[in-house]
Scaffold this active site. Structure first.
Site, PDB file in Angstrom:
ATOM      1  N   HIS A  60       0.849  -1.197   0.000  1.00  0.00           N
ATOM      2  CA  HIS A  60       0.000   0.000   0.000  1.00  0.00           C
ATOM      3  C   HIS A  60       0.882   1.244   0.000  1.00  0.00           C
ATOM      4  O   HIS A  60       2.089   1.152   0.213  1.00  0.00           O
ATOM      5  CB  HIS A  60      -0.962  -0.003   1.191  1.00  0.00           C
ATOM      6  CG  HIS A  60      -0.284   0.090   2.524  1.00  0.00           C
ATOM      7  ND1 HIS A  60       0.582  -0.863   2.994  1.00  0.00           N
ATOM      8  CD2 HIS A  60      -0.362   1.046   3.502  1.00  0.00           C
ATOM      9  CE1 HIS A  60       1.003  -0.517   4.204  1.00  0.00           C
ATOM     10  NE2 HIS A  60       0.457   0.643   4.529  1.00  0.00           N
ATOM     11  N   HIS A  62       1.383   3.906   1.909  1.00  0.00           N
ATOM     12  CA  HIS A  62       1.884   4.684   3.040  1.00  0.00           C
ATOM     13  C   HIS A  62       3.406   4.712   2.929  1.00  0.00           C
ATOM     14  O   HIS A  62       4.031   3.728   2.508  1.00  0.00           O
ATOM     15  CB  HIS A  62       1.447   4.059   4.375  1.00  0.00           C
ATOM     16  CG  HIS A  62       0.041   4.418   4.767  1.00  0.00           C
ATOM     17  ND1 HIS A  62      -0.777   3.602   5.503  1.00  0.00           N
ATOM     18  CD2 HIS A  62      -0.684   5.551   4.515  1.00  0.00           C
ATOM     19  CE1 HIS A  62      -1.942   4.202   5.691  1.00  0.00           C
ATOM     20  NE2 HIS A  62      -1.914   5.376   5.100  1.00  0.00           N
ATOM     21  N   ASP A  64       6.070   4.426   4.600  1.00  0.00           N
ATOM     22  CA  ASP A  64       7.033   3.448   5.116  1.00  0.00           C
ATOM     23  C   ASP A  64       7.063   2.156   4.307  1.00  0.00           C
ATOM     24  O   ASP A  64       7.858   1.265   4.606  1.00  0.00           O
ATOM     25  CB  ASP A  64       6.770   3.165   6.603  1.00  0.00           C
ATOM     26  CG  ASP A  64       5.326   2.764   6.894  1.00  0.00           C
ATOM     27  OD1 ASP A  64       4.417   3.270   6.215  1.00  0.00           O
ATOM     28  OD2 ASP A  64       5.108   1.943   7.808  1.00  0.00           O
ATOM     29  N   HIS A 265       6.965  -5.283  10.942  1.00  0.00           N
ATOM     30  CA  HIS A 265       6.265  -4.002  11.056  1.00  0.00           C
ATOM     31  C   HIS A 265       6.039  -3.647  12.530  1.00  0.00           C
ATOM     32  O   HIS A 265       4.954  -3.277  12.956  1.00  0.00           O
ATOM     33  CB  HIS A 265       4.931  -4.032  10.289  1.00  0.00           C
ATOM     34  CG  HIS A 265       4.411  -2.646   9.957  1.00  0.00           C
ATOM     35  ND1 HIS A 265       3.562  -1.964  10.786  1.00  0.00           N
ATOM     36  CD2 HIS A 265       4.648  -1.834   8.908  1.00  0.00           C
ATOM     37  CE1 HIS A 265       3.272  -0.797  10.248  1.00  0.00           C
ATOM     38  NE2 HIS A 265       3.923  -0.688   9.113  1.00  0.00           N
TER      39      HIS A 265
END
Lengths: 317, 317
Positions: A60, A62, A64, A265
């Site tokens: 996705h 984002h 990071d 994560h």
């Protein structure tokens, strides 16, 4: 097949963990799942080469998870990349890749393809395939399941000898699926080869709340890489921001009946993520903490029923 | 005032050096010169905080000089930044910043300004100013000279006492430029303060061939940070790709009569850049190798002629 954890932190990097990137070496090529900022340098600090990356799957958009792409592309170019690089991801991938290719003075000397996937999309490679699974995050996010094609069974040396197959080229012929004539008899592969062995399976979650759909897709994986941004003491915060706790990741591993779970994560607030590991292991003992630059070999030997016996046995391929 | 070398490598990062970023702490704020990929994490590994960055000056839009901006902006936002961030650079800055702000799901909660500078442009800050200098690279590139405003002279305690100024608030009044009445006499600052002291001066080259214009702009700098991508054994290659050798950087330092020279933007081909340092020191002995995460304090005390005498003297401010 091996997994190289290049970045195991979430949201922000920390001195201990860079942001997200997981490389899977499949044969001579590398498939990269996410490419957080600094991934090229993490490659340099690992034993893997970014020049081997064949495809990048972004979970996705984002920061990071993808902001290492611009510098990776520029460094591939600087390092003389000529062959195509494939980038896959959720909707937004095509526009994002286009923007990235237009940052600064940059004219890549190699082709970059961008493709947008949806739940259930399958990308086929030589010897394996990657399936996208829609996850449950705050923005569109895909998890990925990499499955190796089934591999031939093991070659049963004892049976081959008993059938009078002469050592040498005939063995190779049978291993490759061919039939061998011994006098008037036909020896077929089924007579000397064990049952096909299922391919290895690796699942990578990206960012998500606990997802039953992903548990189904990851069923029986040899290695499940699942996000565990927070500990269960912050379960509400995890749900609010579209994340899973370490215990929640273990629940998914249990439900999916995977062999091993690696937590990644990890929020930078955990300088020592030992508490996350402990709470997950209470639910799923075969849990490990992913750490930056650690490599894990993925075998599926425990699932193989050797049909030869002992030292005489020879690997099918 | 201190300089923090966050990234001292050129073109590509290496295990030893990240790509280019030089932070200058000027009072409570940080001015960042270039922001290569991974700069936010280099901040985390240093004693400086990226939340203190007030302005970023990009020298040019090659990836190793600006691709840390996207993640820096997103992490500033994630960390609750509210105040404006100023980004300056050569032509292309406005469009590049706009592209960066539109990468992925990102809506900054703080204002980002972008401004394009040219040769001679001056940006004023509280207490210092930054001047842009057109460099000689393969694409438009600006070097930067940061100059502190002149500072008040030192307070001469002996003179103050001889003039009968009472210790206490009157000292502060004089130090701040006010006049003090002692009986019928007026004591003015000039009577007790030494001559104004020039501000400190720091020059940062960006990528360039040796530039006389930059040597003039950097004249008398306390600290010159100059690129030294290659050694003089590769002088032709350096010129071809718009770079300077270590010896060439020392020539500039000598011409500019700076106090100290720091070599940066070292090519990753030099695992040990000792040869670069040696060849530069033959020309300019006060040369040092910039190393990642090293901080250098910049004083200008050697340029100050103390007009007080010995232990009685008190700092003006």
């Amino acid at each position: 097949m091996r997994v190289i954890f290049l970045g195991t932190g979430g949201s922000l990097p920390s001195p201990q963990r860079n942001v997200t990137a997981v490389a899977v070496q499949a044969g001579p090529e590398i498939v990269l799942f996410d490419c957080g900022e600094g991934t090229q340098r993490q490659f340099m600090l690992s034993k893997a080469s970014f020049m081997k990356v064949n495809a990048v799957f972004i979970t996705h958009f984002h920061g990071d998870h993808f902001l290492g792409l611009p510098a990776l592309l520029q460094s591939l170019n600087f390092s003389g990349r000529k062959r195509v690089l494939h980038i896959y991801g959720p909707p937004g991938t095509i526009q994002t890749v286009e923007s990235i290719l237009n940052l600064g003075y940059f004219a890549p000397g190699f082709e970059v393809t961008a493709a947008e996937l949806e739940d259930g999309s399958v990308v086929e490679f030589a010897g394996y395939r990657v399936t996208a699974v829609a996850m449950d995050h705050t923005v569109p996010c895909l998890g990925y399941v990499l499955e190796e094609n089934a591999r031939p069974g093991r070659f049963n040396l004892r049976k081959a000898r008993a059938l009078g197959v002469p050592e040498g080229p005939a063995y190779r012929t049978l291993q490759q699926g061919g039939t061998v004539e011994i006098g008037s008899r036909s020896i077929t592969p089924e007579m000397v080869m064990g049952p096909k062995r299922r391919g290895r399976k690796i699942a990578v979650s990206g960012d998500t709340r606990p997802s039953s759909a992903f548990a189904r897709a990851a069923r029986g994986a040899d290695l499940l890489v699942h996000e565990a941004t927070l500990g269960s003491e912050l379960e509400e915060e995890a749900a609010l921001y579209g994340h899973t706790t370490a215990r929640g990741a273990a629940d998914i591993a249990l439900k999916a009946m995977v062999r091993t779970l690696y937590l990644y994560h990890i929020s930078p607030r955990y300088e020592d993520a030992g508490t996350l590991l402990r709470e997950a292991r209470e639910v799923f003992p075969e849990t490990y903490l992913a750490e930056d630059l650690v490599e894990v070999s993925v075998t599926n030997d425990v699932d193989t029923e050797p049909d030869g016996s002992g030292p005489d046995e020879e690997e099918g391929r």
